[in-house]
Design a protein around this motif. Structure first.
Motif, PDB file in Angstrom:
ATOM      1  N   LEU A  11       0.832  -1.206   0.000  1.00 61.75           N
ATOM      2  CA  LEU A  11       0.000   0.000   0.000  1.00 61.75           C
ATOM      3  C   LEU A  11       0.866   1.257   0.000  1.00 61.75           C
ATOM      4  O   LEU A  11       0.537   2.249  -0.661  1.00 61.75           O
ATOM      5  CB  LEU A  11      -0.958  -0.007   1.193  1.00 61.75           C
ATOM      6  N   ALA A  12       1.972   1.220   0.727  1.00 59.92           N
ATOM      7  CA  ALA A  12       2.885   2.365   0.732  1.00 59.92           C
ATOM      8  C   ALA A  12       3.478   2.588  -0.661  1.00 59.92           C
ATOM      9  O   ALA A  12       3.602   3.733  -1.120  1.00 59.92           O
ATOM     10  CB  ALA A  12       3.994   2.149   1.758  1.00 59.92           C
ATOM     11  N   LEU A  13       3.829   1.517  -1.341  1.00 61.42           N
ATOM     12  CA  LEU A  13       4.374   1.633  -2.698  1.00 61.42           C
ATOM     13  C   LEU A  13       3.320   2.146  -3.682  1.00 61.42           C
ATOM     14  O   LEU A  13       3.620   2.971  -4.556  1.00 61.42           O
ATOM     15  CB  LEU A  13       4.924   0.286  -3.171  1.00 61.42           C
ATOM     16  N   ILE A  14       2.084   1.694  -3.534  1.00 63.58           N
ATOM     17  CA  ILE A  14       0.997   2.167  -4.394  1.00 63.58           C
ATOM     18  C   ILE A  14       0.764   3.655  -4.150  1.00 63.58           C
ATOM     19  O   ILE A  14       0.629   4.442  -5.095  1.00 63.58           O
ATOM     20  CB  ILE A  14      -0.300   1.363  -4.153  1.00 63.58           C
ATOM     21  N   ARG A  15       0.737   4.053  -2.892  1.00 64.31           N
ATOM     22  CA  ARG A  15       0.532   5.462  -2.531  1.00 64.31           C
ATOM     23  C   ARG A  15       1.669   6.317  -3.105  1.00 64.31           C
ATOM     24  O   ARG A  15       1.441   7.401  -3.642  1.00 64.31           O
ATOM     25  CB  ARG A  15       0.453   5.580  -1.016  1.00 64.31           C
ATOM     26  N   GLN A  16       2.894   5.812  -3.035  1.00 67.26           N
ATOM     27  CA  GLN A  16       4.045   6.535  -3.563  1.00 67.26           C
ATOM     28  C   GLN A  16       3.931   6.701  -5.081  1.00 67.26           C
ATOM     29  O   GLN A  16       4.151   7.793  -5.619  1.00 67.26           O
ATOM     30  CB  GLN A  16       5.322   5.775  -3.190  1.00 67.26           C
ATOM     31  N   ASP A  17       3.565   5.638  -5.776  1.00 71.66           N
ATOM     32  CA  ASP A  17       3.402   5.699  -7.228  1.00 71.66           C
ATOM     33  C   ASP A  17       2.244   6.624  -7.601  1.00 71.66           C
ATOM     34  O   ASP A  17       2.337   7.410  -8.555  1.00 71.66           O
ATOM     35  CB  ASP A  17       3.183   4.290  -7.790  1.00 71.66           C
ATOM     36  N   ALA A  18       1.148   6.550  -6.854  1.00 74.66           N
ATOM     37  CA  ALA A  18      -0.001   7.425  -7.116  1.00 74.66           C
ATOM     38  C   ALA A  18       0.383   8.892  -6.913  1.00 74.66           C
ATOM     39  O   ALA A  18      -0.042   9.758  -7.678  1.00 74.66           O
ATOM     40  CB  ALA A  18      -1.180   7.046  -6.215  1.00 74.66           C
ATOM     41  N   ALA A  19       1.195   9.162  -5.913  1.00 73.81           N
ATOM     42  CA  ALA A  19       1.646  10.539  -5.676  1.00 73.81           C
ATOM     43  C   ALA A  19       2.477  11.034  -6.851  1.00 73.81           C
ATOM     44  O   ALA A  19       2.307  12.169  -7.319  1.00 73.81           O
ATOM     45  CB  ALA A  19       2.444  10.623  -4.380  1.00 73.81           C
ATOM     46  N   ARG A  20       3.367  10.184  -7.361  1.00 75.23           N
ATOM     47  CA  ARG A  20       4.166  10.581  -8.524  1.00 75.23           C
ATOM     48  C   ARG A  20       3.273  10.831  -9.740  1.00 75.23           C
ATOM     49  O   ARG A  20       3.489  11.781 -10.500  1.00 75.23           O
ATOM     50  CB  ARG A  20       5.233   9.531  -8.828  1.00 75.23           C
ATOM     51  N   THR A  21       2.250  10.007  -9.920  1.00 80.75           N
ATOM     52  CA  THR A  21       1.312  10.203 -11.027  1.00 80.75           C
ATOM     53  C   THR A  21       0.574  11.524 -10.870  1.00 80.75           C
ATOM     54  O   THR A  21       0.477  12.317 -11.820  1.00 80.75           O
ATOM     55  CB  THR A  21       0.305   9.033 -11.102  1.00 80.75           C
ATOM     56  N   PHE A  22       0.048  11.776  -9.680  1.00 80.16           N
ATOM     57  CA  PHE A  22      -0.676  13.020  -9.411  1.00 80.16           C
ATOM     58  C   PHE A  22       0.218  14.220  -9.671  1.00 80.16           C
ATOM     59  O   PHE A  22      -0.186  15.185 -10.338  1.00 80.16           O
ATOM     60  CB  PHE A  22      -1.184  13.041  -7.966  1.00 80.16           C
ATOM     61  N   LEU A  23       1.435  14.190  -9.145  1.00 81.89           N
ATOM     62  CA  LEU A  23       2.346  15.320  -9.299  1.00 81.89           C
ATOM     63  C   LEU A  23       2.721  15.537 -10.763  1.00 81.89           C
ATOM     64  O   LEU A  23       2.836  16.674 -11.222  1.00 81.89           O
ATOM     65  CB  LEU A  23       3.592  15.121  -8.440  1.00 81.89           C
ATOM     66  N   SER A  24       2.886  14.465 -11.501  1.00 85.00           N
ATOM     67  CA  SER A  24       3.186  14.563 -12.929  1.00 85.00           C
ATOM     68  C   SER A  24       2.007  15.193 -13.677  1.00 85.00           C
ATOM     69  O   SER A  24       2.191  16.066 -14.536  1.00 85.00           O
ATOM     70  CB  SER A  24       3.493  13.177 -13.491  1.00 85.00           C
ATOM     71  N   GLN A  25       0.796  14.759 -13.348  1.00 87.64           N
ATOM     72  CA  GLN A  25      -0.393  15.334 -13.979  1.00 87.64           C
ATOM     73  C   GLN A  25      -0.537  16.806 -13.611  1.00 87.64           C
ATOM     74  O   GLN A  25      -0.892  17.631 -14.460  1.00 87.64           O
ATOM     75  CB  GLN A  25      -1.639  14.561 -13.570  1.00 87.64           C
ATOM     76  N   ALA A  26      -0.271  17.144 -12.360  1.00 89.40           N
ATOM     77  CA  ALA A  26      -0.375  18.541 -11.917  1.00 89.40           C
ATOM     78  C   ALA A  26       0.649  19.408 -12.640  1.00 89.40           C
ATOM     79  O   ALA A  26       0.353  20.551 -13.027  1.00 89.40           O
ATOM     80  CB  ALA A  26      -0.179  18.628 -10.407  1.00 89.40           C
ATOM     81  N   LYS A  27       1.848  18.872 -12.855  1.00 92.49           N
ATOM     82  CA  LYS A  27       2.884  19.613 -13.576  1.00 92.49           C
ATOM     83  C   LYS A  27       2.433  19.852 -15.019  1.00 92.49           C
ATOM     84  O   LYS A  27       2.580  20.948 -15.552  1.00 92.49           O
ATOM     85  CB  LYS A  27       4.197  18.841 -13.543  1.00 92.49           C
ATOM     86  N   THR A  28       1.886  18.820 -15.652  1.00 92.69           N
ATOM     87  CA  THR A  28       1.373  18.940 -17.009  1.00 92.69           C
ATOM     88  C   THR A  28       0.259  19.979 -17.056  1.00 92.69           C
ATOM     89  O   THR A  28       0.201  20.797 -17.966  1.00 92.69           O
ATOM     90  CB  THR A  28       0.849  17.584 -17.515  1.00 92.69           C
ATOM     91  N   LEU A  29      -0.608  19.942 -16.054  1.00 91.63           N
ATOM     92  CA  LEU A  29      -1.708  20.898 -15.970  1.00 91.63           C
ATOM     93  C   LEU A  29      -1.177  22.323 -15.881  1.00 91.63           C
ATOM     94  O   LEU A  29      -1.675  23.219 -16.576  1.00 91.63           O
ATOM     95  CB  LEU A  29      -2.582  20.581 -14.755  1.00 91.63           C
ATOM     96  N   ALA A  30      -0.169  22.548 -15.066  1.00 92.23           N
ATOM     97  CA  ALA A  30       0.396  23.890 -14.919  1.00 92.23           C
ATOM     98  C   ALA A  30       0.993  24.377 -16.233  1.00 92.23           C
ATOM     99  O   ALA A  30       0.812  25.536 -16.615  1.00 92.23           O
ATOM    100  CB  ALA A  30       1.459  23.896 -13.830  1.00 92.23           C
ATOM    101  N   VAL A  31       1.666  23.485 -16.955  1.00 95.18           N
ATOM    102  CA  VAL A  31       2.265  23.855 -18.241  1.00 95.18           C
ATOM    103  C   VAL A  31       1.172  24.197 -19.249  1.00 95.18           C
ATOM    104  O   VAL A  31       1.250  25.206 -19.937  1.00 95.18           O
ATOM    105  CB  VAL A  31       3.173  22.714 -18.769  1.00 95.18           C
ATOM    106  N   VAL A  32       0.137  23.357 -19.321  1.00 89.46           N
ATOM    107  CA  VAL A  32      -0.956  23.585 -20.280  1.00 89.46           C
ATOM    108  C   VAL A  32      -1.690  24.876 -19.949  1.00 89.46           C
ATOM    109  O   VAL A  32      -1.975  25.681 -20.833  1.00 89.46           O
ATOM    110  CB  VAL A  32      -1.934  22.385 -20.295  1.00 89.46           C
ATOM    111  N   CYS A  33      -1.989  25.083 -18.676  1.00 85.75           N
ATOM    112  CA  CYS A  33      -2.730  26.293 -18.283  1.00 85.75           C
ATOM    113  C   CYS A  33      -1.906  27.544 -18.545  1.00 85.75           C
ATOM    114  O   CYS A  33      -2.449  28.554 -18.983  1.00 85.75           O
ATOM    115  CB  CYS A  33      -3.127  26.217 -16.811  1.00 85.75           C
ATOM    116  N   SER A  34      -0.597  27.503 -18.302  1.00 89.74           N
ATOM    117  CA  SER A  34       0.222  28.690 -18.555  1.00 89.74           C
ATOM    118  C   SER A  34       0.357  28.946 -20.047  1.00 89.74           C
ATOM    119  O   SER A  34       0.434  30.085 -20.475  1.00 89.74           O
ATOM    120  CB  SER A  34       1.596  28.561 -17.894  1.00 89.74           C
ATOM    121  N   ALA A  35       0.358  27.897 -20.855  1.00 88.64           N
ATOM    122  CA  ALA A  35       0.432  28.066 -22.306  1.00 88.64           C
ATOM    123  C   ALA A  35      -0.870  28.633 -22.864  1.00 88.64           C
ATOM    124  O   ALA A  35      -0.850  29.346 -23.868  1.00 88.64           O
ATOM    125  CB  ALA A  35       0.746  26.731 -22.976  1.00 88.64           C
TER     126      ALA A  35
END
Length: 169
Positions: free
Chosen positions: A131-155
């Motif tokens: 569960l800790a590994l799943i949570r860690q991977d999910a956090a990386r996915t969320f953060l990656s999506q949020a980064k993409t979102l910030a780039v798209v919104c700023s563009a």
């Protein structure tokens, strides 16, 4: 209220939510639904579930839950006056530590475990680690999506219309 996907309790994005954020939330919702349906279909047929199927389902649920919480936060925090970029930035700061949380050590087989816990205790130890590994991977996915979102919104922003606060995520 007829559409369960738009029920307020699900965290449907409020009016004015940027299209890229709505797309990420819908993508997370679809992935969660796909994995949940697959799991229940397999259970209904009496099939054994694989670790990969369970992992994917829990990962999708975790990511989706965080994005739905972002949507609810946009709608309800600060009496609905919170900008989407501010809500995403808050969740980035709340979720980022999950990406680097220390993972529990590999469980050791306990030779001295009471008879009733011979199988249960090590299974729970392994599950906690998983569960800790799943949570860690999910956090990386969320953060990656949020980064993409910030780039798209700023563009998408026009340079003259920016107040400098829209893309704090």
């Amino acid at each position: 209220m007829n559409n369960p996907e738009q029920h307020p309790a699900t965290g449907a994005p409020p009016e004015g939510t940027p299209t890229p954020l709505k797309a990420i939330i819908e993508q997370a919702r679809s992935a969660r639904q796909h994995h949940t349906d697959d799991l229940f279909r397999r259970l209904g047929r009496g099939e054994r579930l694989t670790a990969g199927q369970i992992y994917d389902t829990l990962h999708a649920h975790t990511v989706c839950t965080w994005w739905l919480l972002v949507a609810r936060h946009i709608e309800y925090a600060d009496s609905g006056g919170l900008r989407p970029s501010q809500a995403v930035a808050r969740f980035i700061s709340w979720i980022a530590p999950y990406a680097t949380d220390p993972i529990p050590p590999e469980p050791a087989m306990l030779a001295t475990a009471p008879r009733a816990d011979v199988e249960r205790a090590p299974a729970l130890d392994h599950l906690e680690r998983s569960l800790a590994l799943i949570r860690q991977d999910a956090a990386r996915t969320f953060l990656s999506q949020a980064k993409t979102l910030a780039v798209v919104c700023s563009a998408e922003q026009s340079p003259g219309a920016s107040t400098g606060q829209e893309t704090t995520a």
